[in-house]
Design an enzyme around this catalytic site. Structure first.
Site, mmCIF file in Angstrom:
data_model
loop_
_atom_site.group_PDB
_atom_site.id
_atom_site.type_symbol
_atom_site.label_atom_id
_atom_site.label_comp_id
_atom_site.label_asym_id
_atom_site.label_seq_id
_atom_site.Cartn_x
_atom_site.Cartn_y
_atom_site.Cartn_z
ATOM 1 N N ASP A 6 -10.828 -9.168 10.577
ATOM 2 C CA ASP A 6 -10.646 -7.403 10.609
ATOM 3 C C ASP A 6 -11.866 -6.954 10.131
ATOM 4 O OD1 ASP A 6 -9.276 -5.188 10.418
ATOM 5 O OD2 ASP A 6 -8.891 -5.433 8.384
ATOM 6 N N ASP A 8 -12.286 -3.187 9.028
ATOM 7 C CA ASP A 8 -12.279 -2.169 7.844
ATOM 8 C C ASP A 8 -11.444 -3.091 6.759
ATOM 9 O OD1 ASP A 8 -13.201 -0.267 9.394
ATOM 10 O OD2 ASP A 8 -11.307 0.360 10.112
ATOM 11 N N ASP A 137 -7.168 -7.650 5.112
ATOM 12 C CA ASP A 137 -6.922 -7.107 3.818
ATOM 13 C C ASP A 137 -5.513 -6.588 3.996
ATOM 14 O OD1 ASP A 137 -7.939 -5.006 5.575
ATOM 15 O OD2 ASP A 137 -8.063 -3.814 3.913
#
Lengths: 183, 183
Positions: A6, A8, A137
């Protein structure tokens, strides 16, 4: 072995940039320190009367383009490639895609180079992307299908309550990922 | 049932816009009529001394934004959704992503709406995207994995020589796709 990373969170520090801009723009306004972040979406943890302002900060031109690089991610991304892992960046765009999509590519080109631009997949639903591991996250990554990947958390304050998943940061990624590769 | 639909070719008429711009800009220069197109990449079918000019036409700002809509695609895309098919747009960006990526999203929003913006996957390697069918005008779609999808050709002059694959246009899509759904 395919690892989807991922953007961000694991690579680009959305939280840091957002809070810096917030405090600069509204120095006397309510804010939440990084360590106290509990909800994945900043929006959800701020009072309702501030939410339009919260959103405007990350919708602004230049926000995604200027996200700081998460320490250690560049070395780790290239080291994984060198190990023969098929590393891809897998990122979901904002529905308000106007600034975010192009700036995501520009950010990747600047900080990871064209090699990773060509390894970038923009997918609102990550369950449609094939891989062995998704490093993300977000506490829970859902979509329309049962994923092929195992979700490994990139550790952040807002996902600390999740206890039933593997997790890592770029300080300890080898300890977590290498045993998974050997399987 | 997931159908991945390529953008340039099945939805957006790259060939038409390119030739219109070429003839307008270089009215006295060599050109190839649509029916005589043989190579998938326009670049490959033009003489070497013109190739930089060929590329400049589709790299220009506004090129992707202004592609004409392929007749019948809008009705077909929404009809497939209504039939319960999970339709996604699956498109590979130019490595020179600067104009193309944002303009692809803007084009989709204008001509198919936000519903399809949220169903868009940008992937340089389509074999990493899960689906049952990939509808694509490219004669051969390769990547790093064995795909989960069957490639159905969207018929175009430059893929007419392919004889061992199913093919369709928006004039006859139901005859080709509906029997595949029933399996």
């Amino acid at each position: 072995m395919i690892i989807l990373v991922d953007q961000d969170g694991p690579l680009a520090d959305f939280e840091e940039e957002w809070l810096n801009r917030w405090r600069e723009k509204y120095p006397d306004e309510f804010y939440i320190d990084h360590v106290d972040r509990e909800d994945f979406y900043i929006h959800d943890q701020y009072p309702k009367h501030l939410r339009a302002q919260v959103d405007a900060v990350y919708h602004a031109p230049g926000f995604y383009r200027n996200l700081p690089v998460v320490k250690g991610c560049q070395e780790a991304m290239f080291e994984m490639l060198d190990m023969g892992i098929d590393v891809r960046i897998c990122t979901a765009p904002l529905p308000a895609y106007q600034n975010c999509v192009l700036e995501k590519y520009e950010w990747i080109e600047e900080h990871l180079g064209m090699e990773f631009v060509l390894r970038t997949i923009i997918a609102p639903d990550k369950t449609l992307v094939r891989g062995d591991i998704l490093l993300d996250d977000k506490p829970t990554v859902k979509g329309s299908m049962k994923p092929t990947w195992e979700h490994v958390l990139y550790t952040s304050p807002y996902n600390r309550r999740i206890t039933d998943q593997k997790r890592l940061t770029w300080d300890n990624w080898k300890e977590v990922l290498l045993p998974m590769l050997k399987k």
